[in-house]
Design a protein around this motif. Structure first.
Motif, mmCIF file in Angstrom:
data_model
loop_
_atom_site.group_PDB
_atom_site.id
_atom_site.type_symbol
_atom_site.label_atom_id
_atom_site.label_comp_id
_atom_site.label_asym_id
_atom_site.label_seq_id
_atom_site.Cartn_x
_atom_site.Cartn_y
_atom_site.Cartn_z
ATOM 1 N N LEU A 67 0.819 -1.199 0.000
ATOM 2 C CA LEU A 67 0.000 0.000 0.000
ATOM 3 C C LEU A 67 0.859 1.258 0.000
ATOM 4 O O LEU A 67 1.844 1.351 0.720
ATOM 5 C CB LEU A 67 -0.900 0.015 1.246
ATOM 6 C CG LEU A 67 -1.838 -1.176 1.366
ATOM 7 C CD1 LEU A 67 -2.752 -0.998 2.556
ATOM 8 C CD2 LEU A 67 -2.654 -1.348 0.094
ATOM 9 N N SER A 68 0.421 2.189 -0.796
ATOM 10 C CA SER A 68 1.147 3.455 -0.831
ATOM 11 C C SER A 68 0.725 4.313 0.362
ATOM 12 O O SER A 68 1.486 5.115 0.874
ATOM 13 C CB SER A 68 0.873 4.191 -2.134
ATOM 14 O OG SER A 68 -0.521 4.238 -2.350
ATOM 15 N N MET A 69 -0.500 4.127 0.805
ATOM 16 C CA MET A 69 -0.945 4.904 1.959
ATOM 17 C C MET A 69 -1.052 3.986 3.168
ATOM 18 O O MET A 69 -0.969 2.774 3.052
ATOM 19 C CB MET A 69 -2.269 5.603 1.676
ATOM 20 C CG MET A 69 -3.369 4.705 1.158
ATOM 21 S SD MET A 69 -4.885 5.641 0.836
ATOM 22 C CE MET A 69 -4.691 6.140 -0.866
ATOM 23 N N ASN A 70 -1.224 4.576 4.345
ATOM 24 C CA ASN A 70 -1.299 3.727 5.522
ATOM 25 C C ASN A 70 -2.671 3.078 5.629
ATOM 26 O O ASN A 70 -3.609 3.436 4.920
ATOM 27 C CB ASN A 70 -0.932 4.514 6.788
ATOM 28 C CG ASN A 70 -1.994 5.529 7.148
ATOM 29 O OD1 ASN A 70 -3.162 5.195 7.266
ATOM 30 N ND2 ASN A 70 -1.595 6.780 7.291
ATOM 31 N N PHE A 71 -2.764 2.143 6.525
ATOM 32 C CA PHE A 71 -3.965 1.323 6.623
ATOM 33 C C PHE A 71 -5.232 2.149 6.851
ATOM 34 O O PHE A 71 -6.258 1.934 6.204
ATOM 35 C CB PHE A 71 -3.783 0.310 7.758
ATOM 36 C CG PHE A 71 -5.006 -0.520 8.022
ATOM 37 C CD1 PHE A 71 -5.424 -1.466 7.107
ATOM 38 C CD2 PHE A 71 -5.745 -0.344 9.183
ATOM 39 C CE1 PHE A 71 -6.553 -2.235 7.332
ATOM 40 C CE2 PHE A 71 -6.889 -1.110 9.417
ATOM 41 C CZ PHE A 71 -7.289 -2.051 8.488
ATOM 42 N N ASN A 98 4.143 1.353 14.562
ATOM 43 C CA ASN A 98 4.649 -0.010 14.447
ATOM 44 C C ASN A 98 3.752 -0.856 13.575
ATOM 45 O O ASN A 98 2.600 -0.523 13.351
ATOM 46 C CB ASN A 98 4.665 -0.677 15.835
ATOM 47 C CG ASN A 98 5.726 -0.088 16.714
ATOM 48 O OD1 ASN A 98 6.900 -0.088 16.366
ATOM 49 N ND2 ASN A 98 5.315 0.447 17.845
ATOM 50 N N ASN A 99 4.302 -1.986 13.165
ATOM 51 C CA ASN A 99 3.447 -3.027 12.638
ATOM 52 C C ASN A 99 2.840 -3.760 13.822
ATOM 53 O O ASN A 99 3.561 -4.172 14.723
ATOM 54 C CB ASN A 99 4.253 -3.997 11.788
ATOM 55 C CG ASN A 99 4.573 -3.392 10.447
ATOM 56 O OD1 ASN A 99 3.982 -2.379 10.060
ATOM 57 N ND2 ASN A 99 5.513 -3.996 9.742
ATOM 58 N N ILE A 100 1.541 -3.864 13.848
ATOM 59 C CA ILE A 100 0.899 -4.529 14.970
ATOM 60 C C ILE A 100 0.011 -5.653 14.459
ATOM 61 O O ILE A 100 -0.161 -5.825 13.259
ATOM 62 C CB ILE A 100 0.055 -3.545 15.810
ATOM 63 C CG1 ILE A 100 -1.091 -2.999 14.968
ATOM 64 C CG2 ILE A 100 0.915 -2.431 16.364
ATOM 65 C CD1 ILE A 100 -2.156 -2.333 15.794
ATOM 66 N N PHE A 112 -5.079 -4.965 5.836
ATOM 67 C CA PHE A 112 -4.212 -4.865 7.011
ATOM 68 C C PHE A 112 -2.880 -5.574 6.741
ATOM 69 O O PHE A 112 -1.804 -5.053 7.033
ATOM 70 C CB PHE A 112 -4.937 -5.501 8.199
ATOM 71 C CG PHE A 112 -4.349 -5.172 9.533
ATOM 72 C CD1 PHE A 112 -4.442 -3.882 10.047
ATOM 73 C CD2 PHE A 112 -3.714 -6.143 10.287
ATOM 74 C CE1 PHE A 112 -3.912 -3.565 11.289
ATOM 75 C CE2 PHE A 112 -3.183 -5.835 11.532
ATOM 76 C CZ PHE A 112 -3.283 -4.552 12.039
ATOM 77 N N GLN A 113 -3.003 -6.757 6.153
ATOM 78 C CA GLN A 113 -1.785 -7.493 5.842
ATOM 79 C C GLN A 113 -0.982 -6.786 4.755
ATOM 80 O O GLN A 113 0.240 -6.712 4.825
ATOM 81 C CB GLN A 113 -2.123 -8.925 5.390
ATOM 82 C CG GLN A 113 -0.894 -9.795 5.186
ATOM 83 C CD GLN A 113 -1.234 -11.260 4.944
ATOM 84 O OE1 GLN A 113 -2.211 -11.581 4.257
ATOM 85 N NE2 GLN A 113 -0.440 -12.159 5.515
ATOM 86 N N ARG A 114 -1.660 -6.273 3.788
ATOM 87 C CA ARG A 114 -0.982 -5.560 2.707
ATOM 88 C C ARG A 114 -0.268 -4.308 3.203
ATOM 89 O O ARG A 114 0.670 -3.830 2.577
ATOM 90 C CB ARG A 114 -1.978 -5.194 1.605
ATOM 91 C CG ARG A 114 -2.375 -6.376 0.735
ATOM 92 C CD ARG A 114 -3.632 -6.089 -0.035
ATOM 93 N NE ARG A 114 -3.518 -4.908 -0.878
ATOM 94 C CZ ARG A 114 -3.040 -4.926 -2.125
ATOM 95 N NH1 ARG A 114 -2.635 -6.052 -2.661
ATOM 96 N NH2 ARG A 114 -2.973 -3.813 -2.822
ATOM 97 N N ALA A 115 -0.754 -3.774 4.297
ATOM 98 C CA ALA A 115 -0.111 -2.594 4.873
ATOM 99 C C ALA A 115 1.089 -2.991 5.729
ATOM 100 O O ALA A 115 1.733 -2.148 6.342
ATOM 101 C CB ALA A 115 -1.104 -1.795 5.705
#
Length: 439
Positions: free
Chosen positions: A5-9, A33-35, A62-65
RNA sequence: GGGGGGAUUCCGGAGCGGUCAAACGGGGCAGACUGUAAAUCUGUUGGCAUAGCCUUCGGAGGUUCGAAUCCUCCUCCCCCCA
């Protein structure tokens, strides 16, 4: 998995229209963080249906982010039944059914999520039965129940609705079992928070109350901070229920809903809903979707949005072959389907094209002797309820035999009509087919 | 406990002794138009059959040449007053 993803989740789900409510601070922690986050899925059947897809897509994005998705099979909670949005107590599942359903659902989920070992932020599947079943009642009410007040629990809308049953004759009160539901779900969150450092629970907006019970438990028992995010319930522009047809749910399992029907469901999306669904159910990016919308508005009759939607979903769920067969079937059934075209189908393709169509069988002898269309459709088979109905259809020019309008009520049906010396194709109106097979 | 109203074909809802298979609206189905969309218009919507017949108006009986319509009993709903 690398970040796609170019943008955040959060921005991602926002522009996709998948954000309903979000707990303050969620955005910040996701940026740092990645959570891990989870959604719950009730294993009430051995297949997902498209009503589950919003949650699944949340996990996918979510996973892609770059985050870690957790799918929670509600084995324990499924045995209880969530009171949210239900006016009746639910049937309970037995253990054997539960495990079977879990396995089937995991297979389907893996079409959307990456569970593979070599994936850096691989998805995981858990079943709350595995920790809840070991919990003794006494331990639970002492260690968990202690921390949440009944006052807090009955303040939830889902509970309130069921408690005020005296002014709603449909409601049936709330059993203690169902009342406990939010606490069990809340404990799931706590468990995942401890075991998997899961800080976020997502779900449909009807889950808000249950999710916040979880964050509250985590705060009180562990002095931890956990977050919640919900997406709006999917609606249709005409007010109908999303994901249902007159035949019921649209399942991902090809045995329950054939790929052709699945494909057709998305093709039949109204213009008003198509853009919205494209955003929610596909991973096409903003630019692509905007271009498609623009193309669609220039030539709406091409229905590029619906075609894209159906393509993406069918490919993802059923694969390339099924997708292509679905298109072939659609062309025959809706395009310029002629008797010749149907005649050319080999048996395998024929079965694929007419896979979801009701079938009736008759003895070949009957056709050898010849039979009236009325006796054939309402007597020897139950294609129609009564001869009157057949009569009416013929009068209204709504009945086709082998892709040709059947207009002469006196015409006898004989072997001559059989396609490939074996079957007859009956069509009512434009869409409804039945097959009669001789034996 | 007392008083009143009601149950009609898929749903809502008219009909209140013959002209009732039962108005009207919704829904369903089909046709036209279209994009397998939406809207619109038209037809159709108990069964069997070409006229006609058969089974339907909460249930069971009865009155009548004739009852969805009148009477009796039963079942179930709703409202008002205690």
């Amino acid at each position: 998995m690398q970040k796609f993803l170019s943008m955040n989740f959060i921005d991602e789900v926002k522009w996709r229209g998948m954000l309903h409510t979000i707990m303050p601070g969620t955005e910040e922690i996701l940026k740092e963080n990645n959570i891990a986050a989870y959604v719950g899925i009730d294993p009430t059947a051995d297949s997902l249906h498209i009503g589950h897809l919003v949650s699944v897509m949340l996990l996918k994005h979510f996973q892609r982010a770059g985050h870690n998705p957790i799918a929670l099979i509600g084995g324990a909670t499924g045995m209880i039944g969530d009171p949210s949005g239900k006016s009746q107590e639910r049937n309970l599942l037995d253990l054997k059914t539960l495990r079977h359903n879990q396995e089937s659902i995991k297979k389907q989920l893996s079409k959307f999520l990456d569970f593979s070992e070599n994936c850096e932020n691989k998805a995981i599947l858990v079943n709350n039965y595995d920790w809840m079943s070991r919990f003794s009642f006494l331990d639970f009410i002492r260690d968990v129940g202690k921390h949440i007040s009944v006052n807090y629990m009955i303040a939830k809308d889902s509970v309130k609705k069921r408690m005020n049953s005296n002014d709603d004759k449909d409601a049936e009160g709330l059993s203690f079992t169902e009342f406990s539901y939010q606490l069990v779900q809340g404990y799931d969150f706590l468990h995942l928070y401890k075991e998997h450092n899961c800080k976020l629970q997502m779900g449909g907006s009807d889950q808000w109350g249950n999710i916040t019970t979880g964050t509250e438990l985590i705060r009180r028992m562990l002095q931890g901070k956990a977050y919640a995010l919900t997406s709006p319930l999917i609606t249709k522009a005409d007010g109908g229920k999303f994901g249902k047809t007159e035949k019921g749910n649209i399942w991902l399992d090809p045995e329950k809903t054939s790929p052709y029907e699945f494909y057709q469901f998305w093709i039949n999306t109204s213009d008003d809903d198509a853009e919205k669904y494209l955003k929610i159910f596909t991973v096409l990016n903003k630019e692509d979707i905007e271009n498609l919308v623009k193309e669609h508005s220039e030539a709406p009759h091409i229905r590029i949005l619906q075609k894209k939607l159906a393509e993406r979903l069918t490919l993802m769920v059923h694969g390339k072959n099924a997708y292509e067969t679905s298109i072939a079937a659609s062309q025959i059934l809706f395009g310029k389907g002629t008797k010749e075209q149907v005649q050319q189908l080999d048996e395998k393709t024929f079965n694929a094209v007419f896979g979801g169509v009701p079938r009736f069988s008759i003895k070949k002898q009957i056709l050898t002797e010849g039979i009236t269309i009325f006796d054939l459709l309402a007597e020897e088979t139950q294609v129609f309820k009564s001869k009157g109905e057949v009569r009416r259809l013929i009068k209204d020019k709504g009945l086709s035999l082998n892709m040709e309008k059947f207009t002469n009520p006196d015409e006898q049906v004989t072997n001559e009509h059989l396609i490939n010396n074996k079957y007859l194709v009956i069509r009512q109106g434009k869409k409804k087919y039945s097959i009669i097979i001789t034996e």
